[in-house]
Design an enzyme around this catalytic site. Structure first.
Site, mmCIF file in Angstrom:
data_model
loop_
_atom_site.group_PDB
_atom_site.id
_atom_site.type_symbol
_atom_site.label_atom_id
_atom_site.label_comp_id
_atom_site.label_asym_id
_atom_site.label_seq_id
_atom_site.Cartn_x
_atom_site.Cartn_y
_atom_site.Cartn_z
ATOM 1 N N ASP A 202 0.834 -1.215 0.000
ATOM 2 C CA ASP A 202 0.000 0.000 0.000
ATOM 3 C C ASP A 202 0.864 1.259 0.000
ATOM 4 O O ASP A 202 0.637 2.197 -0.775
ATOM 5 C CB ASP A 202 -1.008 -0.010 1.156
ATOM 6 C CG ASP A 202 -0.438 -0.572 2.454
ATOM 7 O OD1 ASP A 202 0.743 -0.979 2.469
ATOM 8 O OD2 ASP A 202 -1.162 -0.594 3.463
ATOM 9 N N ASP A 230 0.970 -0.487 -13.307
ATOM 10 C CA ASP A 230 0.059 0.522 -13.875
ATOM 11 C C ASP A 230 0.164 1.841 -13.098
ATOM 12 O O ASP A 230 0.093 2.919 -13.689
ATOM 13 C CB ASP A 230 -1.392 0.024 -13.836
ATOM 14 C CG ASP A 230 -1.713 -0.922 -14.993
ATOM 15 O OD1 ASP A 230 -0.772 -1.542 -15.532
ATOM 16 O OD2 ASP A 230 -2.896 -1.055 -15.350
#
Ligand code: GGG
Length: 334
Positions: A202, A230
């Site tokens: 995260d 991405d």
């Protein structure tokens, strides 16, 4: 001559692959291109998204260039991408992300993602019961060792300085914990010359947006690598700038990280940069390193001269941008 299997696929796949093939032909005459079907377009023609003839050709060729396929929602249909990765044992997904154009408000990035490509959540092992669905996620010592070794080898051969292991072992203590412990063991033995770092997935996502300079090479599990590459591509300008290579001990398939983008298919506006750069990665893999460097330089010079693609606010469509890159290669100048 090197035999290249070309898989244009669906949506914008054929458009961006046509660009990359034009660029490859402009830089070398040592490649011979053999086309095959994949994806929904293959299903329409021969009743399979991954025909046996395509797999046979992939096995026979020296490497492959793939465009994109449209995902099917059907439970019966295994993804053709997952199939060729499995059938050819393409265990490493290499995704370099760097700036080819400077975009206002975005930091510089030069990160290489090394993604485990064979297990994790991508075995599509999902089981229904009367209350919901259980998805099995497998992490093995063998696959973890193989991908960490790949990252170490890549880093040493490409003068990279550090490898960051991205994981979520504070929650997934057994599975991600195994991956991290393999990373620690191998970095302490085979990767001693490199800096070993660790980051929770995260916070790694946030840092790839805010402070990407903190990363050099990243090694991570399948799903995290898919998502984080991405995120990193977004920092570099978008998915139009994200090439990737699926690599095994014997076979290889190079592709843009993006999908088939049906919303813009057929409009000739897709950015072909990711596929052109995937072609350059393929040349590196085939040891045509000067030619690979020439392609990267021609792409950079095209952007530096202000010829921008539409995804980043420019006016060039797929063909217009490609023509500029090809022209630079033909005149052999930057
Ligand atoms: N070049 C990668 C690729 O095609 N991946 C498959 C994929 O993401 N498909 C989703 C879609 O295009 O809709």
């Amino acid at each position: 001559m090197k035999r290249i299997c070309v898989l244009p696929g669906d949506g914008i796949g054929p458009e961006v692959v046509e660009s990359a093939v034009a660029v490859l032909k402009a830089v070398t005459d040592e490649l011979e291109f053999e086309y095959a079907e994949i994806g929904q377009s293959a299903f329409g023609k021969v009743g399979s998204t991954m025909p046996d003839e395509t797999l046979d050709l992939l096995r026979k060729c020296d490497s492959a260039l793939f465009g994109a396929v449209t995902s099917s929602d059907s439970m019966a249909d295994a993804s053709p991408v997952l199939r060729f990765r499995k059938e050819l044992d393409l265990f490493a997904n290499l995704r370099p992300v760097k700036n080819y154009v400077k975009l206002a408000g975005r930091p510089s990035i030069d990160v290489v993602m090394v993604r485990e490509n064979t297990e994790g959540l991508y075995t599509q092992n999902e089981q229904y019961d009367d209350k919901g669905v259980t998805t099995l996620r497998r992490v093995t010592r063998a696959a973890s060792e193989r991908i960490v070794r790949f990252a170490i080898d890549y880093s040493l051969k490409n003068a990279r300085k550090s490898i960051c292991c991205v994981h979520k072992s504070n929650v997934l203590r057994a599975s991600d914990g195994l991956f991290v412990s393999v990373f620690r063991e191998l970095m302490a033995s085979e990767g001693r010359e490199l800096e070993a770092r660790e980051q929770l997935v995260d916070s790694a996502a946030m840092k790839l947006v805010n402070s990407p300079h903190e990363f050099d090479v990243v090694v991570t599990l399948n799903l995290y690598g898919d998502i984080l590459s991405d995120v990193a591509a977004g920092t570099a300008g978008g998915l139009g700038f994200a090439p990737s290579g699926n690599l095994g001990k014997v076979h290889s398939v190079f592709e843009p990280a993006h999908g088939s983008a049906l919303d813009i298919a057929g409009k000739a506006v897709a950015n072909p940069t990711a596929t052109i750069l995937a072609g350059a990665m393929m040349l590196d893999h085939l040891k045509l390193r000067n030619e690979a460097a020439m392609i990267r330089q021609a792409v950079k010079s095209t952007y530096d001269s202000g010829h921008l693609t539409m995804d980043i606010g420019g006016r060039h469509g797929t063909k217009g941008f490609t023509e500029h890159v090809v022209r630079r290669l033909k005149r052999g100048a930057s």
